[in-house]
Design a protein around this motif. Structure first.
Motif, PDB file in Angstrom:
ATOM      1  N   UNK A 198       0.856  -1.223   0.270  1.00 11.58           N
ATOM      2  CA  UNK A 198       0.342  -0.221  -0.470  1.00 11.58           C
ATOM      3  C   UNK A 198       0.945   2.012   0.010  1.00 11.58           C
ATOM      4  N   UNK A 201       0.044   4.715   2.098  1.00 14.41           N
ATOM      5  CA  UNK A 201      -0.751   5.470   2.154  1.00 14.41           C
ATOM      6  C   UNK A 201      -2.105   4.758   2.916  1.00 14.41           C
ATOM      7  N   UNK A 202      -1.802   3.944   4.154  1.00 13.67           N
ATOM      8  CA  UNK A 202      -2.709   3.561   4.534  1.00 13.67           C
ATOM      9  C   UNK A 202      -2.928   3.173   5.910  1.00 13.67           C
ATOM     10  N   UNK A 439      -8.717   3.864   1.273  1.00 11.45           N
ATOM     11  CA  UNK A 439      -7.427   5.098   1.538  1.00 11.45           C
ATOM     12  C   UNK A 439      -7.914   6.083   2.255  1.00 11.45           C
TER      13      UNK A 439
ATOM     14  N   UNK B 188      -1.722  -0.751  -6.691  1.00 11.52           N
ATOM     15  CA  UNK B 188      -2.167   0.133  -5.660  1.00 11.52           C
ATOM     16  C   UNK B 188      -3.040  -1.577  -4.778  1.00 11.52           C
ATOM     17  N   UNK B 189      -3.931  -1.665  -4.053  1.00 11.93           N
ATOM     18  CA  UNK B 189      -4.347  -1.649  -3.449  1.00 11.93           C
ATOM     19  C   UNK B 189      -4.892  -4.157  -3.966  1.00 11.93           C
ATOM     20  N   UNK B 190      -4.702  -4.365  -2.136  1.00 13.35           N
ATOM     21  CA  UNK B 190      -4.760  -5.628  -3.354  1.00 13.35           C
ATOM     22  C   UNK B 190      -6.073  -6.432  -2.551  1.00 13.35           C
TER      23      UNK B 190
END
Lengths: 456, 456
Positions: A198, A201-202, A439, B188-190
């Motif tokens: 990520x 960003x998280x 997000x 991006x996110x999984x």
């Protein structure tokens, strides 16, 4: 507000804050060379989870953007920090907290270098498989934040498969524990996997429970094979997989790589063929697998050597190892990263050649062939600070081609600043919207690594 | 509103809708026995992605809850449907769309049975590793929705590690593609991992690209070992891992299991010892590994047999296989599921014995020892429709104990209806809140499998 956040940081964490101008300047980029417009506000060198929580609370209270940074070895600009931003370094959080051979896990702080951890594990017959090329100078936290790849992924998996659990500090300073210390665990959504890759960003990864394997022992046979064409070499690689054989590594070099290495080392490799495939097998069946691969290569017309002698093996490996130094000697360069299903590898190399001609740019391309993961590398005059437009145009067409072949924009380097403008092309608007909403769930103020991953 | 949704379903999908009373009654539960208060509205047997999209659009338009169901083989009540709900079955979507040996993946519809898929793959020397005990009657879609485990996970991973990409229909009928067809991919996110194990609460899985392995060939040595105590057997299992050995399976039975099998089969196994450990090794080093494990067992005082003879092996395996039929013959039973780090397995067995005495309940406990995954199985008078309070009290204390030992509420069965009241104990309020918010991102109306996973 800026004065306020710095004042409060100085008051709360006086020993952790660094505003040295040269240091801040260095934080504008990582190893991608992508540089922000101006230096960040301050570097905070956290030493504990409590430090990270304090920084996040302050960032939230003051609305200050926060860029988490490990060793700065990334290749996508995901840790490049700019004006008005705080940089939170986890490099000082570099302890091994536990190693459990019975459970085959270890618990570490995020700042430990992958190579340092693996040297310690090796003394106990254990191994953490993620092996990005940067492993001697990249942190485990960075490997996790980027879901790092490497040479061994087809056989041993990517970083996501090697992480059991994480402690994460959220934007507001709250601490959560995600994942499980057990092999299995199905309790709610897999936020551990969501956190991996990520790119800061998280949340901030502050502790990791890593899944270990027994160290691989025994002989590691090495094969170096020259082929008449990149197509023949890529097809040979696909044939290895189709035969049910699983080498530890399969590294492919194209003709431009061989020419560059020839020019750099003075050893004429280029006249051996137009492509080189380096294969190593390991484990109990290593020698048997290597012999079957050698037979397969012979059938396919390769000029191949199999050795178990360490010195001879080193010289076969060296052909690959000299690749990037050879390109570096030619001029400025941009290493790109995409992946296609293994069966499309030959086709993708053909497109790269076509695109190089179309944009009149020099592209050399090594690949982790077993993963279908290519690194088209652009060499050009000038500096990496200013990648020429025609290079970006060529790169753009390469990404679009990889997508059209059923592949991906990035096999292992990530999105960061470098590739965010293409992300929507891969995910589609509907998924991109969902990802943005996720997000916002974790970071409602948008202070964690803003401007990274998502297109502006 | 109810009339409206049924009318519209009849109009749009006349061949897919089933409102037969006995059918609807059967949908109140799965193999957990947890039954909802009343039968659902209708069963829709989807045959295509478009069917699923149409149902989701209608469910959204009318605010009707939707429970996705594979074969109904789950053990947590995750597919149990109740009053006012629609059941969306994917069982008719059972085609194999592609098998690629070169890429080691296949693309399937979700309704195919795990066993059917693996029989087809075996003809091409390929294998999809997830092996829940239900594999002959559970769907691949269900395996993915629950992140199914099985016997082979310590060596070959859980379902999450065996899925590359998914097509998912969202609550509003929109289609997204998550994951990658390549070994590596970091864009991006999984969301693919997020979807795996989400128990039908985030979307409907309508197509899956599965990561395959070459079929394991060669001899599979089998060891059956009796120990004086469950502690000794659990310690022997931990010693296998600590020695860097990796068996394919390690199944542990406690004294109550041996007593039940003895009573059921008439063969006096119970006098052989108070615990039984079944081990199989596979791969190129199988025999060598098995011999080292046998030596280790001998050192630890076990009475162990190693065989490569298929008939003798079958009889060693049969001890484990007879376990559940033996318990079933004793009365109503509830199979529970928790996991602890492998090093805490012996301790956990001690607690289970203590808890059984405290609540005066019969608990027999098999375990996937290599995973630290225990299945405390409660046997009681009555029916599984009405699990007595003291059984739930004992189960509750077992879950809390697993958490206290660093383990998890559920190793492989999932949360569903059965365990939602304990979820917050494991995740903590902060993570539980994040998970609920993620649920809202995907399903703002709360129509996908409502009441499952999250505590009410």
């Amino acid at each position: 507000m800026i004065v306020d956040v710095l004042e409060r940081l100085h008051a709360e964490l006086p020993d952790r804050i660094n505003t040295d101008a040269a240091t801040l300047e260095s934080l504008r980029t990582d190893r991608s060379g992508v540089r922000t417009a101006a230096a960040p506000l301050a570097l905070i060198e956290a030493e504990s989870i409590e430090d990270v929580q304090a920084v996040c609370r302050l960032a939230t209270a003051t609305g200050t953007p926060l860029v988490t940074r490990g060793a700065g070895s990334g290749l996508a600009g995901a840790a490049s920090a700019g004006a008005g931003e705080l940089v939170l370094s986890t490099e000082r959080m570099n302890r091994i907290l536990e190693i459990s051979p019975e459970n085959q896990y270890c618990v570490v702080e995020p700042g430990i270098l992958n190579g340092d951890l693996n040297r310690e594990l090796a003394t106990r017959g254990l191994w953490w498989p993620p092996d990005p090329a940067s492993k001697d100078f990249s942190t485990v936290g960075g490997n996790i934040a980027m879901n790092a790849g490497g040479l061994l992924c087809a056989k041993y998996g990517v970083t996501r498969e090697a992480v059991l659990a994480l402690k994460v500090v959220l934007a507001n300073g709250g601490l959560i524990e995600v994942g499980h210390r057990t092999v299995k665990g199905v309790t709610g959504y897999d936020l551990c996997a969501l956190m991996i890759g990520s790119e800061g960003t998280l949340g901030v990864i502050v502790e990791a429970t890593l899944k270990l394997r027994p160290a691989v022992t025994g002989v590691v046979p090495t094969i170096g094979a020259y082929f008449d064409s990149i197509t023949a070499a890529a097809e040979a690689s696909a044939a290895i997989t189709a035969a049910g054989l699983q080498p530890a590594i399969q590294e492919l070099l194209d003709a431009n790589m061989l020419r560059a290495v020839t020019a750099h080392t003075g050893v004429d490799l280029a006249s051996n063929g137009n492509a080189y495939l380096l294969v190593q097998t390991d484990g109990a069946a290593a020698l048997d697998e290597a012999q079957r691969i050698l037979a397969l290569f012979d059938e396919l017309g390769a000029r191949a050597t199999l050795t178990t002698d360490p010195e001879a093996a080193a010289s076969l490996v060296d052909v690959r190892r000299q690749g990037f130094p050879a390109l570096e000697a030619m001029g400025a360069f941009l290493v790109e990263d995409c992946a296609v299903p293994r069966s499309r590898l030959a086709e993708m190399f053909g497109h790269i050649e076509r695109i190089a001609a179309k944009y009149d740019v020099f592209i050399a391309c090594p690949a982790h062939a077993g993963d279908g993961n290519l690194h088209p590398t652009f060499v050009f005059d000038g500096s990496t600070d200013e990648v020429p437009d025609h290079v970006w145009d060529a790169a753009s067409e390469i990404f679009e081609t990889a997508l059209a072949l059923g592949g991906t924009l990035s096999g292992e380097h990530g999105i960061g600043l470098l590739k965010r403008r293409w992300l929507g092309d891969e995910l589609g608007q509907r998924q991109l919207d969902l990802q943005r909403e996720i997000k916002r769930v974790f970071d409602p103020l948008g202070i964690l690594n803003p401007g990274k991953v998502f297109p502006e």
